[in-house]
Write an enzyme that holds these catalytic residues in place. Structure first.
Site, PDB file in Angstrom:
ATOM      1  N   GLU A 272       0.526  -1.638  -0.130  1.00  0.00           N
ATOM      2  CA  GLU A 272       0.057   0.334   0.085  1.00  0.00           C
ATOM      3  C   GLU A 272       0.936   1.109  -0.273  1.00  0.00           C
ATOM      4  O   GLU A 272       2.017   0.890   0.868  1.00  0.00           O
ATOM      5  CB  GLU A 272      -0.999  -0.033   1.350  1.00  0.00           C
ATOM      6  CG  GLU A 272      -2.296  -0.947   1.503  1.00  0.00           C
ATOM      7  CD  GLU A 272      -2.809  -1.114   2.441  1.00  0.00           C
ATOM      8  OE1 GLU A 272      -2.616  -0.741   3.415  1.00  0.00           O
ATOM      9  OE2 GLU A 272      -3.674  -2.466   2.862  1.00  0.00           O
ATOM     10  N   HIS A 295      -8.104   1.149   1.845  1.00  0.00           N
ATOM     11  CA  HIS A 295      -7.908   0.728   2.869  1.00  0.00           C
ATOM     12  C   HIS A 295      -8.576   1.705   4.048  1.00  0.00           C
ATOM     13  O   HIS A 295      -7.832   2.179   4.734  1.00  0.00           O
ATOM     14  CB  HIS A 295      -6.127   1.127   3.472  1.00  0.00           C
ATOM     15  CG  HIS A 295      -5.858  -0.075   4.539  1.00  0.00           C
ATOM     16  ND1 HIS A 295      -4.784  -0.351   4.738  1.00  0.00           N
ATOM     17  CD2 HIS A 295      -7.484  -0.295   5.781  1.00  0.00           C
ATOM     18  CE1 HIS A 295      -5.312  -1.358   6.764  1.00  0.00           C
ATOM     19  NE2 HIS A 295      -6.027  -1.073   6.432  1.00  0.00           N
TER      20      HIS A 295
HETATM   21  N1  LIG Z   1     -10.097  -2.798   6.383  1.00  0.00           N
HETATM   22  C1  LIG Z   1      -9.959  -1.919   7.468  1.00  0.00           C
HETATM   23  O1  LIG Z   1      -9.170  -0.708   7.650  1.00  0.00           O
HETATM   24  C2  LIG Z   1     -10.102  -3.068   8.728  1.00  0.00           C
HETATM   25  C3  LIG Z   1      -9.540  -4.598   8.473  1.00  0.00           C
HETATM   26  N2  LIG Z   1      -9.136  -5.093   9.639  1.00  0.00           N
HETATM   27  C4  LIG Z   1      -8.589  -6.153   9.389  1.00  0.00           C
HETATM   28  O2  LIG Z   1      -9.118  -7.284  10.217  1.00  0.00           O
HETATM   29  C5  LIG Z   1      -8.879  -8.180  11.076  1.00  0.00           C
HETATM   30  C6  LIG Z   1      -9.892  -8.521  11.817  1.00  0.00           C
HETATM   31  O3  LIG Z   1     -10.460  -7.803  12.406  1.00  0.00           O
HETATM   32  P1  LIG Z   1     -11.126  -8.358  13.505  1.00  0.00           P
HETATM   33  O4  LIG Z   1     -12.941  -8.920  13.710  1.00  0.00           O
HETATM   34  O5  LIG Z   1     -11.946  -7.038  14.809  1.00  0.00           O
HETATM   35  O6  LIG Z   1     -10.299  -9.700  14.225  1.00  0.00           O
HETATM   36  P2  LIG Z   1     -10.581 -10.777  15.414  1.00  0.00           P
HETATM   37  O7  LIG Z   1      -9.430 -11.184  16.499  1.00  0.00           O
HETATM   38  O8  LIG Z   1     -11.887  -9.947  16.614  1.00  0.00           O
HETATM   39  O9  LIG Z   1     -11.303 -11.802  14.270  1.00  0.00           O
HETATM   40  C7  LIG Z   1     -10.973 -12.650  13.967  1.00  0.00           C
HETATM   41  C8  LIG Z   1     -11.334 -14.203  13.363  1.00  0.00           C
HETATM   42  O10 LIG Z   1      -9.926 -14.700  12.592  1.00  0.00           O
HETATM   43  C9  LIG Z   1     -10.305 -16.600  13.373  1.00  0.00           C
HETATM   44  N3  LIG Z   1      -9.026 -16.727  12.503  1.00  0.00           N
HETATM   45  C10 LIG Z   1      -7.699 -16.580  11.993  1.00  0.00           C
HETATM   46  N4  LIG Z   1      -6.920 -17.037  12.038  1.00  0.00           N
HETATM   47  C11 LIG Z   1      -8.094 -18.046  10.897  1.00  0.00           C
HETATM   48  C12 LIG Z   1      -7.827 -18.635  10.493  1.00  0.00           C
HETATM   49  N5  LIG Z   1      -6.544 -18.963   9.550  1.00  0.00           N
HETATM   50  N6  LIG Z   1      -9.194 -19.300   9.766  1.00  0.00           N
HETATM   51  C13 LIG Z   1     -10.424 -18.805   9.601  1.00  0.00           C
HETATM   52  N7  LIG Z   1     -10.326 -18.178  10.556  1.00  0.00           N
HETATM   53  C14 LIG Z   1      -8.987 -17.796  10.949  1.00  0.00           C
HETATM   54  C15 LIG Z   1     -10.116 -16.213  14.740  1.00  0.00           C
HETATM   55  O11 LIG Z   1     -10.872 -16.943  15.492  1.00  0.00           O
HETATM   56  C16 LIG Z   1     -11.667 -14.720  14.712  1.00  0.00           C
HETATM   57  O12 LIG Z   1     -12.563 -15.475  15.178  1.00  0.00           O
HETATM   58  C17 LIG Z   1      -8.144  -7.644  11.872  1.00  0.00           C
HETATM   59  O13 LIG Z   1      -6.687  -8.378  12.328  1.00  0.00           O
HETATM   60  C18 LIG Z   1      -7.167  -6.217  10.582  1.00  0.00           C
HETATM   61  O14 LIG Z   1      -6.695  -6.990  10.443  1.00  0.00           O
HETATM   62  C19 LIG Z   1      -9.474  -4.041  11.150  1.00  0.00           C
HETATM   63  C20 LIG Z   1     -10.190  -3.462  11.376  1.00  0.00           C
HETATM   64  C21 LIG Z   1     -10.110  -2.656   9.776  1.00  0.00           C
HETATM   65  O1  LIG Z   2      -7.321   2.810  10.068  1.00  0.00           O
HETATM   66  C1  LIG Z   2      -5.987   2.113   9.480  1.00  0.00           C
HETATM   67  O2  LIG Z   2      -5.177   3.122   9.295  1.00  0.00           O
HETATM   68  C2  LIG Z   2      -5.555   0.991   9.302  1.00  0.00           C
HETATM   69  C3  LIG Z   2      -6.802   0.174   9.916  1.00  0.00           C
HETATM   70  C4  LIG Z   2      -6.446  -1.649  10.292  1.00  0.00           C
HETATM   71  O3  LIG Z   2      -6.302  -2.086   9.416  1.00  0.00           O
HETATM   72  C5  LIG Z   2      -7.065  -2.107  11.003  1.00  0.00           C
HETATM   73  O4  LIG Z   2      -7.731  -1.521  12.200  1.00  0.00           O
HETATM   74  O5  LIG Z   2      -6.229  -3.324  11.492  1.00  0.00           O
END
Ligand SMILES: NC(=O)C1=CN([C@@H]2O[C@H](COP(=O)(O)OP(=O)(O)OC[C@H]3O[C@@H](n4cnc5c(N)ncnc54)[C@H](O)[C@@H]3O)[C@@H](O)[C@H]2O)C=CC1
Ligand SMILES: O=C(O)CCC(=O)C(=O)O
Length: 427
Positions: A272, A295
């Site tokens: 990115e 993102h």
């Molecule tokens: N696009 C964006 O701006 C954002 C992206 N994210 C990404 O989203 C991800 C997920 O966020 P949350 O739901 O809050 O995390 P979380 O930790 O609450 O949920 C992740 C889930 O994935 C499961 N998991 C882990 N490894 C796995 C695998 N190999 N196969 C299947 N399931 C698996 C876990 O058991 C858990 O239930 C974050 O780690 C982050 O990288 C988060 C916030 C913003």
């Molecule tokens: O807002 C951001 O800069 C990152 C969001 C995200 O991917 C996260 O919360 O993991």
């Protein structure tokens, strides 16, 4: 002798990168931490090191890479704690931070609703071909057609990773009449009528829309490659708002070109741009059935404000009280204000005998220990000693010096709490 330097709260230097919300500055200010620099974007390595120099705490989002080389650099020698003002912490070398005695905090919930809402938006936009039609209209073309456009109602969404975000996508998708199946490495409580499936393969073969919500781990790296995409239904859709390297982008681009997939929506990319002025490159650029967003899953005013408050609060609690609750790489000890106490923090490599040596040091002095806390992770031990200020004030500096010499010590800190307020003493 390592007497340390006294820093009052207003002297604690805090640098916030990447346009972190002003709400964080306000929370720091209300707690007495007024030396806060707010930078609007991510910076290059040289600027990062220059800003790190003398900083006690920093705040970053997903762009700033705190690699081993940066964390071990002389410029980071004062660094006491890092706040990731987001969920993901894969941009920080967490084990290295821990062995430098630097806890890393994040905001595990505050932007999850924003991501879930964007995913729902992506789902509808993708299945109705809104963006190609809108772009055509901007070019003065009128593409009124139902070809290749579908309702989401009655379709099956397959959620991979049923955590905070995946489970909210589930609830919102079901409210629109979608069937929900999900795959997770853990057994997760199904919300509404969602059903957990036992393998990712089963999910891929069944879902009309696959949405990825897993963290970046060695296991999830490239978990959606050509083989997995081949298992997906003909004419289905893929959404990735998790981390860029969860999907093999070349394989996705190929599946779009061959029309195996009717569309995709991608918010995160293996590479990115570090800032809004750098060009964005991806094999997906130019494929009009792919929605590309920069993102922005968590980029809403609500999420950023809540994250600002949450992470600033955690950094304040660590700096003022030594509390490590919410740290992702550190033993969690929940501490609050303890009046007329001198609090010694001892961060060490978790190896046998350290606690014994700490107790030997303390036992050699006639002081009143009001509280002692120990928490460990596999690598790090964290001991907190609350010493009665009435009797121990003169002896504490000597005790701290002796504790600093215990083999395995990474770092010590002394927090003095009296009627004049909290003072922080750093090594
Ligand atoms: N696009 C964006 O701006 C954002 C992206 N994210 C990404 O989203 C991800 C997920 O966020 P949350 O739901 O809050 O995390 P979380 O930790 O609450 O949920 C992740 C889930 O994935 C499961 N998991 C882990 N490894 C796995 C695998 N190999 N196969 C299947 N399931 C698996 C876990 O058991 C858990 O239930 C974050 O780690 C982050 O990288 C988060 C916030 C913003
Ligand atoms: O807002 C951001 O800069 C990152 C969001 C995200 O991917 C996260 O919360 O993991």
């Amino acid at each position: 002798m390592t007497q340390g330097t006294v820093f009052n709260k207003e002297e604690i230097k805090i640098v916030l990168f990447e346009g972190i919300s002003q709400a964080a500055v306000e929370v720091f200010g209300q707690a007495g931490y007024t030396n806060v620099e707010l930078l609007p974007k991510a910076v290059d390595r040289e600027t990062l090191l220059a800003k790190l120099s003398g900083a006690h705490m920093i705040g970053i989002r997903s762009r700033t890479q705190l690699k081993q080389e940066i964390l071990e650099h002389e410029a980071a020698s004062r660094l006491m704690a890092v706040g990731c003002f987001c969920i993901g912490t894969n941009q920080v070398n967490l084990p290295v931070a821990a062995t430098r005695g630097v806890p890393v905090f994040n905001a595990p919930h505050s932007n999850t609703r924003s991501v879930a809402e964007l995913v729902i938006g992506h789902t509808i936009m993708m299945m109705r071909k809104v963006f190609p039609n809108s772009m055509a209209a901007h070019r003065k073309q009128w593409n009124k057609s139902a070809a290749g456009c579908y309702e989401v109602r009655g379709k099956t969404i397959g959620i991979i990773g049923y955590g905070h975000i995946g489970s909210q996508v589930s609830v919102l998708a079901e409210a629109m009449g979608m069937k929900v199946i999900y795959y997770d490495v853990l057994t997760k409580l199904p919300l509404g009528n969602a059903t957990q499936v036992t393998s990712m393969q089963e999910l891929l073969k069944t879902a009309d829309v696959v949405s990825l919500h897993v963290p970046a781990t060695p296991e999830t790296k490239e978990m959606m490659g050509a083989e997995e995409i081949a298992l997906m239904r003909e004419g289905s859709y893929l959404i990735n708002a998790s981390r860029g390297n969860v999907v093999v982008v070349d394989a996705l681009a190929e599946a779009i070109r061959s029309e195996k997939l009717l569309g995709a929506a991608v918010d995160v990319f293996p590479k990115e741009p570090a800032s809004n002025t750098e060009a964005f490159e991806s094999p997906l650029v130019g494929l009009e059935s792919v929605i590309l967003t920069p993102h922005i899953g968590g980029s809403t005013q609500e999420a950023q404000r809540n994250i600002g408050r949450e992470v600033a609060g955690k950094l304040i609690n660590y700096c003022t009280h030594g509390s490590t609750i919410g740290a992702v790489n550190f033993p969690g000890v929940n501490l609050t204000h303890s009046p007329n106490t001198i609090r010694l923090l001892h961060i060490h490599h978790n190896r046998p005998g350290v606690l014994q040596k700490i107790n030997d040091v303390v036992g050699d002095h006639a002081i009143n220990v009001l509280g002692q806390y120990l928490r460990t992770t596999e690598d790090i031990g964290f001991v907190v000693l609350d010493i009665d200020a009435a009797h121990g004030r003169e002896k504490v500096s000597v005790i701290r010096d002796q504790l600093s010499e215990v083999p395995g010590t990474i770092r010590t800190r002394k927090l003095v709490s009296d009627e004049e307020g909290d003072h922080t003493i750093l090594e």
